[in-house]
Enzyme design. Structure first.
Site, short mmCIF file in Angstrom:
data_model
loop_
_atom_site.label_atom_id
_atom_site.label_comp_id
_atom_site.label_asym_id
_atom_site.label_seq_id
_atom_site.Cartn_x
_atom_site.Cartn_y
_atom_site.Cartn_z
N CYS A 1 -22.94 68.88 50.65
CA CYS A 1 -22.58 67.59 50.50
C CYS A 1 -21.14 67.23 50.01
O CYS A 1 -20.84 67.89 48.96
CB CYS A 1 -23.53 66.50 49.78
N SER B 1 -32.60 56.04 48.74
CA SER B 1 -32.50 57.57 49.19
C SER B 1 -32.45 58.22 47.79
O SER B 1 -31.32 58.18 47.08
CB SER B 1 -31.68 57.99 50.30
N GLY C 1 -23.58 59.23 45.31
CA GLY C 1 -24.18 59.11 44.03
C GLY C 1 -25.94 59.37 44.14
O GLY C 1 -26.28 59.20 45.44
N GLU C 2 -26.32 59.49 43.18
CA GLU C 2 -28.05 59.64 43.22
C GLU C 2 -28.48 58.21 42.55
O GLU C 2 -28.66 58.33 41.25
CB GLU C 2 -28.40 60.74 42.41
N CYS D 1 -25.72 69.39 45.37
CA CYS D 1 -26.40 69.44 46.82
C CYS D 1 -25.15 70.24 47.50
O CYS D 1 -24.01 69.87 47.50
CB CYS D 1 -26.61 68.60 47.67
N CYS E 1 -21.12 62.27 42.06
CA CYS E 1 -22.28 62.67 42.08
C CYS E 1 -22.69 63.75 41.26
O CYS E 1 -21.90 64.57 41.13
CB CYS E 1 -23.01 62.78 43.44
N CYS F 1 -24.23 50.74 53.84
CA CYS F 1 -24.37 51.80 52.98
C CYS F 1 -23.77 51.80 51.80
O CYS F 1 -22.56 51.79 51.71
CB CYS F 1 -24.19 53.15 53.73
N CYS G 1 -22.83 60.43 57.09
CA CYS G 1 -23.68 61.11 55.84
C CYS G 1 -22.90 62.23 55.40
O CYS G 1 -22.80 63.05 56.09
CB CYS G 1 -24.94 61.41 56.30
N SER H 1 -34.36 63.04 50.42
CA SER H 1 -33.59 63.99 51.07
C SER H 1 -34.35 65.52 51.03
O SER H 1 -34.08 66.13 49.96
CB SER H 1 -32.21 64.00 50.69
N LEU H 2 -35.19 65.79 51.93
CA LEU H 2 -36.05 66.76 51.94
C LEU H 2 -35.22 68.02 52.24
O LEU H 2 -35.28 68.94 51.29
CB LEU H 2 -37.20 66.73 52.71
N GLU I 1 -16.88 54.33 48.24
CA GLU I 1 -16.73 54.00 49.49
C GLU I 1 -18.24 53.29 49.90
O GLU I 1 -19.10 53.67 49.43
CB GLU I 1 -16.71 55.32 50.49
N1 SAH Z 1 -28.30 61.23 46.76
C1 SAH Z 1 -29.11 60.17 47.32
C2 SAH Z 1 -28.48 59.46 48.12
C3 SAH Z 1 -27.50 59.95 49.21
S1 SAH Z 1 -27.97 59.58 50.75
C4 SAH Z 1 -29.90 61.52 48.31
O1 SAH Z 1 -29.69 62.62 48.13
O2 SAH Z 1 -30.79 60.93 49.18
C5 SAH Z 1 -26.80 60.75 51.76
C6 SAH Z 1 -27.87 61.54 52.74
O3 SAH Z 1 -26.87 62.29 53.42
C7 SAH Z 1 -28.70 62.45 52.09
O4 SAH Z 1 -30.05 62.57 52.82
C8 SAH Z 1 -27.95 63.50 52.09
O5 SAH Z 1 -28.78 64.86 51.88
C9 SAH Z 1 -27.17 63.66 53.48
N2 SAH Z 1 -26.10 64.33 53.71
C10 SAH Z 1 -25.07 65.04 52.60
N3 SAH Z 1 -24.43 65.74 53.03
C11 SAH Z 1 -24.65 65.84 54.28
C12 SAH Z 1 -23.65 66.20 55.39
N4 SAH Z 1 -22.55 66.93 55.22
N5 SAH Z 1 -24.05 66.10 56.96
C13 SAH Z 1 -25.33 65.36 56.85
N6 SAH Z 1 -25.81 64.81 56.05
C14 SAH Z 1 -25.51 64.97 54.53
#
Ligand code: SAH
Length: 361
Positions: free
Chosen positions: A122, A200, A168-169, A119, A115, A108, A342, A222-223, A95
């Protein structure tokens, strides 16, 4: 989708195209001409490339192709966000999301089919992982979006920013992502400034160092948690690269790119990571870093097992960070009516292996 061993020109950045032309005894500047035709004019027909000789056009036609992924479907949100389901092969779709906001238009882009990181909050992670996207499939998302948005030839610039925040990462598909980002930055292609291209990562520490060397764009991390115990659960790659190592990598990145800020993304999960005490810990962790914080209200999906923090909790968290001088933005939820927000991107992924995932409640 059938290609008979032809080189897909969308797979080549300027260096790679330069090598190709050198190999066939052409001058390297042909690379710039081709990049302009393909990316700025959106041309796929070699006969339209009028500044190339007939002999070269014939050669390109026999050895190469310009093959973008295909748009399977498009959805338009009430807020103007668009989401494309992009077919990358017979089995898989990723997507791509376009988010307009005033003068700014953010695309985006996905870097992998599914992925491999797990996490826990996600939706993409729940899809499992199939494969890395090729350069052409990554830059092809920008190419397609530019055409869909009527950006070509080169009049309106609808896409002002690109974020590698789709499925994806990106740092686990390093070489292809770097080549695609080089095309985003290329004057002859999309001509975006480095600060308008953001990668990211969930925290692939060696990749952060390589990125600083090879293609220093804006970095987002993504902390999501302020201690290893919780982050191990939310972002399991933390077990391999714990917080202290991640933040050290961010310091090194900031030293190489002294003018750019690092964005720390922090998803707001009700009762999990959203107390003012955690905001205070976060301030301590980010001290000395050129940091800004993006709070992301959790976007729900089916059987997620988490809830979004209340507005009051999000505001209190933000106020705490702001009071310490940290620039903090609560990310607006965009496109959630079409599952484009996101963490909601799922595409169509034929997973090779779905693992068991731990969740916290
Ligand atoms: N894999 C990379 C790129 C993905 S960016 C990364 O982790 O940074 C997508 C962002 O959305 C990341 O910060 C991820 O942690 C966040 N995210 C994932 N699931 C989410 C959700 N259900 N609600 C809000 N943010 C989410």
């Amino acid at each position: 989708m059938t290609s008979q061993g032809q080189i897909n020109l969308l797979d080549l950045d300027s260096d790679a195209l330069g090598h190709y032309f050198q190999e066939i005894g052409e001058r390297p500047f042909r690379a710039q001409q081709i990049i302009k035709w393909v990316h700025q004019q959106g041309v796929t027909d070699f006969s339209a490339m009028t500044n190339l000789s007939k002999a070269l056009r014939d050669r390109l036609l026999s050895e190469t192709e310009i093959r973008a992924p295909e748009i399977e479907s498009e959805q338009l949100s009430d807020d103007g966000t668009r989401k494309w389901l992009v077919r990358v092969d017979g089995e898989n779709c990723v997507e791509t999301v376009f988010i307009p906001e005033g003068e700014r238009g953010t695309l985006c882009v996905s870097s992998q089919v599914g992925c491999p990181l797990a996490c826990s909050f996600c939706a993409t992670a729940r899809q499992g992982f199939n494969r890395n996207l090729s350069v052409g499939e990554i830059i092809g998302q920008v190419w397609l979006a530019a055409r869909q948005l009527g950006q070509l030839p080169k009049e309106g610039r609808y896409i002002t920013n690109v974020v590698m925040m789709g499925m994806g990462e990106p740092l686990l598909n390093f070489e292809n992502v770097v080549a695609a980002m080089r095309l985003m930055l290329d004057d002859n292609a999309y001509n975006l400034a480095r600060k308008r291209v953001t990668l990211s990562t969930a925290g692939v520490v060696p990749g952060i160092d390589r990125l600083a060397e090879r293609c220093p764009v804006s970095l987002a991390i993504s902390l999501h948690a302020t201690n290893d115990e919780l982050r191990n659960v939310l972002v399991p790659i933390n077990r391999k690269y714990p917080l202290a190592e991640l933040l050290d990598a961010c310091r090194r990145y900031a030293n190489v790119n002294p003018h750019s800020e690092i964005t720390f993304e922090y998803v707001m999960l009700k009762g999990i990571n959203d107390t003012v005490a955690e905001a205070r810990t976060l301030i301590g962790l980010l001290e000395g870093l050129p940091a800004k914080v993006n709070l992301i209200p959790f976007n729900p999906f089916e059987s997620a097992g988490y809830e979004r923090s209340t507005d009051a909790a999000i505001d209190a968290f933000r106020d705490k960070l702001v009071s310490s001088g940290l620039v903090t933005i609560t990310r607006k939820t965009r496109g959630d009516d079409i599952d484009a927000a996101c963490g909601q991107l799922v595409g169509e992924v034929q997973a090779r292996a779905l693992r068991h995932r731990k969740r916290v409640h």
